[in-house]
Write an enzyme that holds these catalytic residues in place. Structure first.
Site, PDB file in Angstrom:
ATOM      1  N   SER A   1       0.864  -1.179   0.000  1.00 18.24           N
ATOM      2  CA  SER A   1       0.000   0.000   0.000  1.00 18.24           C
ATOM      3  C   SER A   1       0.899   1.228   0.000  1.00 18.24           C
ATOM      4  O   SER A   1       1.877   1.289   0.768  1.00 18.24           O
ATOM      5  CB  SER A   1      -0.935  -0.002   1.203  1.00 18.24           C
ATOM      6  OG  SER A   1      -1.913   1.001   1.027  1.00 18.24           O
ATOM      7  N   GLU A   2       0.576   2.203  -0.867  1.00 20.75           N
ATOM      8  CA  GLU A   2       1.552   3.267  -1.137  1.00 20.75           C
ATOM      9  C   GLU A   2       1.776   4.213   0.040  1.00 20.75           C
ATOM     10  O   GLU A   2       2.702   5.007   0.025  1.00 20.75           O
ATOM     11  CB  GLU A   2       1.187   4.031  -2.413  1.00 20.75           C
ATOM     12  CG  GLU A   2      -0.159   4.710  -2.417  1.00 20.75           C
ATOM     13  CD  GLU A   2      -1.263   3.819  -2.978  1.00 20.75           C
ATOM     14  OE1 GLU A   2      -1.191   2.585  -2.823  1.00 20.75           O
ATOM     15  OE2 GLU A   2      -2.219   4.373  -3.563  1.00 20.75           O
ATOM     16  N   ASN A   3       0.928   4.152   1.072  1.00 19.69           N
ATOM     17  CA  ASN A   3       1.218   4.983   2.241  1.00 19.69           C
ATOM     18  C   ASN A   3       2.320   4.398   3.121  1.00 19.69           C
ATOM     19  O   ASN A   3       2.655   4.988   4.147  1.00 19.69           O
ATOM     20  CB  ASN A   3      -0.060   5.235   3.057  1.00 19.69           C
ATOM     21  CG  ASN A   3      -0.691   3.964   3.566  1.00 19.69           C
ATOM     22  OD1 ASN A   3      -0.697   2.948   2.876  1.00 19.69           O
ATOM     23  ND2 ASN A   3      -1.217   3.996   4.766  1.00 19.69           N
TER      24      ASN A   3
END
Lengths: 229, 218
Positions: B47-49
């Protein structure tokens, strides 16, 4: 002996002046320095350029600054969860600069690494390339992405010692360590204030030389909690 | 679209996830793919966070306030999960560490152009991480309804909306069909159970190449 950087929230935020640029950590709720933002709202510095991944949601974080009319420009990757930010953009009262999320992170990182910028092919041949300088490198065309630095970074840490060595929790890390490297003055709010040496040297996420002021949070307001949707 | 058609397309997309892949699921329909992955299947969700090894979504009562995915859902860690900053997260994306990303779409063109971030004058919330995922994941698949709410085909000859990235899409999963993007245009691979090839061709704005023989169903 290492310098003790602990201070009060009023003194730390009082260093910010009208017209300054301010980076804010956080991706959604995790890692957003809500208490520091609240104090910035209370003190009321105007004409700020704010750099943050997203515009939070209405009634939270960056939105308090927008509601209070303190933001001239917002550099961000996404504002879709904040209807006020969308409205202020559409009526032209706040200038919004959209940057692809990883390019935003890397432009901040580049500033923190003392670089002037970098070259990437992200967004090439689309409208994201509009207005960007093209650069030829090793036979390929890329886009020049200038570093983003700021006068201040407001950072939320899980734990900090008096010298400002920091640790972050879970996905509350996000932009915080990058912004802590990229601003001239770095103000940290921490949930846990620990003695020097309590964080093992190998476990430090952001080393103290990057940080300037440490504010210990006493109670965490509800806004830090799980968002009830 | 019935509940079953929606679940069927999500399950179909999930079946193409191979052991050992690192996968980013875009916000919206793609995040539902995780519900169709068998327990203990060896896949790493990113997940890009700032997470690799994203675990199951938790209820608010069980949530860790500091642990969300990029869509804001409260998720859990797995043995082997890692957290990292946003620059590291996108370093992982841009350097080609993602085997696959599944993204939503407003329009996909016959040459694989993707438009999924902006409808001028209507919707322009910013690009988030989509441009880098679309441009740099080793395989890009789109998971979307075949038509928009007004019944217009989302699979078009040429995108009229601003592009997220050019020629990036490899495969399209819809409630009606599985379609591959090839050098010679779109190729119909499978049709949803209960539909015919002609149904899909009629509902699709772009030209579909239909291989000879019986088209498999899903």
């Amino acid at each position: 002996m290492l310098l003790d950087k602990k201070t009060t929230i009023e003194e730390a935020i009082g260093r910010i002046k009208d017209g300054d640029s301010v980076m804010l950590g956080g991706f959604g709720v995790p890692g957003t320095p809500f208490c520091l933002i609240q104090e910035l709202v209370r003190q009321g510095q105007k004409d700020l350029t704010v750099i943050k991944n997203d515009a939070n949601e209405k009634g939270m974080g960056v939105d308090w600054l927008l509601e209070n009319g303190q933001v001239r420009k917002l550099i961000t990757s996404h504002i879709g969860l904040n209807a006020r930010a969308v409205e202020l953009k559409n009526n032209g009262s706040v200038e919004i600069e959209f940057v692809a999320q990883g390019i935003l992170a890397e432009r901040v990182r580049a500033a923190g690494a003392g670089l002037m910028g970098f070259v990437s092919d992200i967004g090439i041949d689309t409208e994201f390339a509009d207005g960007k300088q093209q650069v030829e490198l090793n036979g390929k065309v890329g886009l020049l992405e200038p570093a983003i630095n700021a006068d201040f970074a407001l950072v939320h840490a899980q734990s900090a010692d008096s010298f400002g060595n920091l640790r972050f929790s879970g996905t509350a890390m996000n932009f915080n360590p990058l912004m802590a490297m990229a601003a001239d003055t770095v103000i940290v709010e921490t949930e846990s204030y620990v003695a020097l040496g309590d964080i093992q040297p190998e476990d430090i996420h952001c080393p103290g030389p990057f940080t300037d002021a440490i504010v210990e949070l006493s109670d965490l307001p509800e806004v830090y909690g799980v968002v009830q949707r | 679209m019935s509940f079953n058609a929606r679940d069927r397309m999500i399950a179909r997309a999930a079946r193409d996830i191979q052991p050992g892949m690192t996968v980013n699921l875009g916000i919206g329909l793609p995040t539902k793919v995780v519900n169709f992955i068998p327990k203990d299947f060896p896949v790493c969700f990113h997940s890009e966070n700032g997470i690799s090894g994203v675990g199951p979504v938790l209820s608010n009562d069980d949530a860790d306030r500091n642990l969300i995915d990029a869509g804001g859902a409260y998720v859990s860690p797995l043995p082997g999960t890692a957290y990292f900053d946003s620059a590291t997260s996108f370093a992982m994306v841009r350097s080609g560490r993602l085997s696959l990303t599944l993204l939503g779409a407003f329009q996909v063109a016959a040459n694989g152009d993707l438009a999924n971030w902006k409808i001028p004058g209507v919707f322009a919330p910013g690009i988030g991480g989509a441009v880098e995922l679309a441009q740099k994941a080793r395989k890009v698949a789109v998971l979307t309804t075949h038509c928009d709410k007004k019944g217009r085909s989302k699979i078009v000859e040429t995108c009229s909306l601003p592009l997220t990235a050019k020629s990036c899409v490899d495969r399209i999963y819809t409630d009606m069909a599985v379609i591959d993007v090839s050098d010679n245009g779109l190729v119909l691979r499978e049709v949803a159970e209960g539909l015919t090839v002609s149904d899909v061709v009629a509902a699709t704005d772009a030209k579909l190449n239909v291989p000879a023989g019986t088209c498999p169903t899903f």
